[in-house]
Design a protein around this motif. Structure first.
Motif, short mmCIF file in Angstrom:
data_model
loop_
_atom_site.label_atom_id
_atom_site.label_comp_id
_atom_site.label_asym_id
_atom_site.label_seq_id
_atom_site.Cartn_x
_atom_site.Cartn_y
_atom_site.Cartn_z
N GLU A 1 39.63 25.77 32.91
CA GLU A 1 40.65 26.46 33.68
C GLU A 1 40.05 27.71 34.34
O GLU A 1 39.39 28.51 33.68
CB GLU A 1 41.79 26.88 32.75
CG GLU A 1 42.94 27.56 33.43
CD GLU A 1 44.00 27.97 32.42
OE1 GLU A 1 44.64 29.01 32.66
OE2 GLU A 1 44.18 27.28 31.41
N GLU A 2 40.28 27.85 35.63
CA GLU A 2 39.75 29.03 36.33
C GLU A 2 40.67 30.21 36.12
O GLU A 2 41.88 30.12 36.28
CB GLU A 2 39.62 28.74 37.83
CG GLU A 2 38.98 29.87 38.59
CD GLU A 2 38.75 29.55 40.06
OE1 GLU A 2 38.11 30.35 40.74
OE2 GLU A 2 39.22 28.49 40.53
N ARG A 3 40.07 31.32 35.74
CA ARG A 3 40.85 32.54 35.51
C ARG A 3 40.29 33.66 36.38
O ARG A 3 39.08 33.80 36.52
CB ARG A 3 40.76 32.98 34.06
CG ARG A 3 41.41 32.00 33.12
CD ARG A 3 41.43 32.54 31.74
NE ARG A 3 42.04 31.57 30.85
CZ ARG A 3 42.19 31.74 29.58
NH1 ARG A 3 41.75 32.85 29.02
NH2 ARG A 3 42.75 30.84 28.83
N GLN A 4 41.19 34.44 36.92
CA GLN A 4 40.79 35.60 37.71
C GLN A 4 40.50 36.75 36.75
O GLN A 4 41.35 37.10 35.93
CB GLN A 4 41.88 35.98 38.70
CG GLN A 4 42.18 34.91 39.73
CD GLN A 4 40.99 34.63 40.62
OE1 GLN A 4 40.20 35.51 40.93
NE2 GLN A 4 40.84 33.37 41.00
N ARG A 5 39.32 37.31 36.86
CA ARG A 5 38.94 38.43 35.99
C ARG A 5 38.62 39.63 36.85
O ARG A 5 37.74 39.58 37.70
CB ARG A 5 37.73 38.05 35.16
CG ARG A 5 38.02 36.92 34.20
CD ARG A 5 36.76 36.55 33.44
NE ARG A 5 37.03 35.47 32.52
CZ ARG A 5 36.94 34.18 32.83
NH1 ARG A 5 36.61 33.82 34.04
NH2 ARG A 5 37.21 33.27 31.93
N GLY A 6 39.30 40.70 36.58
CA GLY A 6 39.04 41.94 37.29
C GLY A 6 37.86 42.67 36.69
O GLY A 6 37.26 42.23 35.70
N PRO A 7 37.50 43.80 37.27
CA PRO A 7 36.35 44.55 36.75
C PRO A 7 36.57 45.07 35.34
O PRO A 7 35.62 45.25 34.60
CB PRO A 7 36.20 45.70 37.75
CG PRO A 7 37.50 45.78 38.48
CD PRO A 7 38.10 44.42 38.44
#
Length: 191
Positions: free
Chosen positions: A52-58
């Motif tokens: 599953e693709e997850r958006q990861r911030g800094p």
């Protein structure tokens, strides 16, 4: 007078019917709805992302970066340059792996075995299978006859779990697998 023996094994479905407890245990999900084996096609093919693709911030990288920094400082104090190199390379590889987009993996069930991205796992080399169900859908677990990494998890996105189960029952026994901690950690981290 003989001592009373208590059987602690999980009862089979037949034993549950004989004791009047026809309900399955509540700690595991029920299997997908049964399909008649005549409704199952000769081959089944599907494709889905490897994870599953997850958006990861800094800020997501702040914790691993802090741990890596602390370990590098410890390596400097201990004068272990090999350890420093290992920690630095591990963090860089983790960073690259987390930024990488998941690739599309092709799966197919044939009369010969299960193909995963072109690599065939013959039914003779598969001990058992089990289907896990969570909020994301069904996931197929295969126990392979090998010492290293004996379990393979396959997401069942875009295909009916009941059809896969009916197909596999013709070739491989169904046996309950445990949800391993490494799989849960990998899923939580988005691998």
């Amino acid at each position: 007078m003989s001592p009373r023996v208590i059987d602690l094994r999980k009862p089979s479905p037949e034993e549950r019917l004989n004791t009047g407890d026809a309900h399955p245990p509540t700690d595991r999900p029920s299997p997908p709805e049964e399909k008649h084996l005549t409704d199952v096609p000769e081959t089944i093919e599907w494709a889905c992302p490897e994870h599953e693709e997850r958006q990861r911030g800094p800020y997501w990288f702040l914790f691993p970066g802090s741990v890596a920094t602390l370990l590098i400082i410890y390596g400097i104090i201990a004068k272990s340059f090999l350890f420093i190199g290992f920690v630095a390379i591990s963090f860089v590889l983790l960073f690259i792996l987390m930024k990488r987009k998941p690739k599309e993996v092709a799966f197919s069930l044939t009369e010969h075995g299960i193909a995963i991205d072109g690599a065939l796992h013959e039914y003779a080399g598969i001990k058992s299978f089990w289907m896990f169900h969570d909020a994301g859908g069904y996931e197929l677990s295969l126990e392979i006859k090998r010492l290293f990494a004996p379990f393979i998890r396959i997401p069942l996105q875009g295909v009916e779990a009941a059809v896969i189960r009916a197909y596999l029952l013709r070739h491989v026994p169904e046996q309950e697998h445990q949800n391993r901690a490494t799989d849960q950690i990998a899923k939580m981290l988005g691998f």
